[in-house]
Design a protein around this motif. Structure first.
Motif, PDB file in Angstrom:
ATOM      1  N   LEU A  64       3.605 -12.774   0.151  1.00 12.56           N
ATOM      2  CA  LEU A  64       3.141 -11.469  -0.330  1.00 12.56           C
ATOM      3  C   LEU A  64       2.107 -10.839   0.607  1.00 12.56           C
ATOM      4  CD1 LEU A  64       2.972 -12.316  -4.147  1.00 12.56           C
ATOM      5  CD2 LEU A  64       4.833 -11.235  -2.885  1.00 12.56           C
ATOM      6  N   GLU A  65       1.828 -11.500   1.737  1.00 15.64           N
ATOM      7  CA  GLU A  65       0.904 -10.940   2.737  1.00 15.64           C
ATOM      8  C   GLU A  65       1.661 -10.436   3.967  1.00 15.64           C
ATOM      9  OE1 GLU A  65      -2.301 -10.439   2.546  1.00 15.64           O
ATOM     10  OE2 GLU A  65      -2.748 -11.530   0.699  1.00 15.64           O
ATOM     11  N   ILE A  66       2.993 -10.426   3.898  1.00 13.54           N
ATOM     12  CA  ILE A  66       3.784 -10.013   5.058  1.00 13.54           C
ATOM     13  C   ILE A  66       3.741  -8.489   5.211  1.00 13.54           C
ATOM     14  CG2 ILE A  66       6.119  -9.951   6.055  1.00 13.54           C
ATOM     15  CD1 ILE A  66       6.646 -12.586   4.456  1.00 13.54           C
ATOM     16  N   SER A  67       3.305  -8.032   6.385  1.00 14.13           N
ATOM     17  CA  SER A  67       3.275  -6.595   6.648  1.00 14.13           C
ATOM     18  C   SER A  67       4.181  -6.312   7.844  1.00 14.13           C
ATOM     19  CB  SER A  67       1.851  -6.153   6.969  1.00 14.13           C
ATOM     20  OG  SER A  67       1.491  -6.621   8.260  1.00 14.13           O
ATOM     21  N   GLU A  68       4.177  -5.053   8.285  1.00 17.53           N
ATOM     22  CA  GLU A  68       4.997  -4.738   9.460  1.00 17.53           C
ATOM     23  C   GLU A  68       4.451  -5.412  10.724  1.00 17.53           C
ATOM     24  OE1 GLU A  68       2.466  -0.848   9.174  1.00 17.53           O
ATOM     25  OE2 GLU A  68       2.928  -2.568   7.894  1.00 17.53           O
ATOM     26  N   HIS A  69       3.217  -5.951  10.629  1.00 19.84           N
ATOM     27  CA  HIS A  69       2.602  -6.627  11.784  1.00 19.84           C
ATOM     28  C   HIS A  69       2.838  -8.135  11.761  1.00 19.84           C
ATOM     29  CE1 HIS A  69       0.637  -2.834  12.371  1.00 19.84           C
ATOM     30  NE2 HIS A  69       0.009  -2.912  11.224  1.00 19.84           N
TER      31      HIS A  69
END
Ligand code: ZN
Length: 256
Positions: A64-69
């Motif tokens: 749930l901490e996955i971002s586009e970065h």
């Protein structure tokens, strides 16, 4: 003495975590395994373990901490892996998104999970798995990456008996949390009873999942005692035997 095989201390800040770690043995704790979920956590724990050797840490990019970065984040994570005892918590969290509207999100979680399994293989580290409404997808990915199940711990295990058997028959570890003290999760008793003690560890996942009799209050790693007590009761064994076995299992798994 007990080991809390999975928790978080970042919410305590440097001073609060330091204060807690200075009094581990008075609280009957031999060690604490923390999982860093993002770049901020990895740095925080890497600094803290230098001062407190009883603290061991894992690094992972939480689903749930996955971002586009995420690619940049994983690159950054690699710098911490030589000091870490594991990669985690990583995995899949399909709770509330298991539908056609969220296919891209689920696919991204799977991709990032796979990439982190490859990193664990590269650094020869065990993994701590977060699995929420996604056991079959996780099993599939572990199988096609040919991941060694002896290096897999399912944290806060709440799956069914068939899933428990698949994990443990392949040498993996089940970690039980305060959830085994919740009435609503009675099915976890069945898997805890059926699983050999040599494949079980205990955790708090604090500050979350506070066990009975403290539900509704903040959780602490010291409450791992209540998880171990429940496990001993379920398995009909002395509390000391449960402590000894789960501590040994955690040390063996994380290699310290
Ligand atoms: Zn956790």
């Amino acid at each position: 003495m007990l080991i809390d095989a999975h928790c978080h201390l970042d919410h305590l800040g440097t001073a609060g975590a330091g204060e807690f770690l200075s009094h581990l043995s008075e609280n009957n704790l031999e060690g604490v395994i923390v999982c860093g979920l993002d770049a901020h956590d990895w740095e925080f724990y890497a600094d803290l373990t230098k001062q407190f050797p009883a603290l061991k840490f894992c690094c992972g990019l939480y689903p749930l901490e996955i971002s586009e970065h995420w690619e940049r984040d994983l690159e950054q994570m690699r710098a911490f892996l030589p000091q870490a005892v594991g990669v985690g918590e990583i995995g899949l969290d399909f709770h509330g998104i298991f539908d056609t509207a969220h296919i891209a999100q689920m696919k991204l979680q799977m991709k990032v999970f796979e990439r982190q399994l490859r990193l664990a293989q590269l650094y020869e580290l065990p993994v701590v798995i977060h699995c929420r409404d996604a056991f079959f997808a996780i099993r599939e990915i572990l199988q096609y990456t040919r991941f060694d199940l002896k290096k897999v711990m399912f944290h806060c295990f709440v799956e069914n008996l068939e899933a428990a058997r698949w994990v443990t028959d392949n040498g993996g570890l089940l970690s039980y949390s305060g959830v085994i003290t919740f009435k609503r999760f009675g099915h976890t008793h069945e898997t805890a009873i059926a699983t050999d003690l040599s494949q079980i560890v205990v955790e708090t996942d604090s500050p979350y999942l506070t066990p009975a009799p403290f539900r509704g209050q903040q959780n602490f790693p010291t409450y791992v005692r209540y998880v171990a007590e429940k496990l001993a009761e379920l398995k009909g064994i002395p509390f000391d035997a449960c402590v000894r076995a789960t501590t040994e299992n955690a040390k063996r798994f994380f290699g310290f």
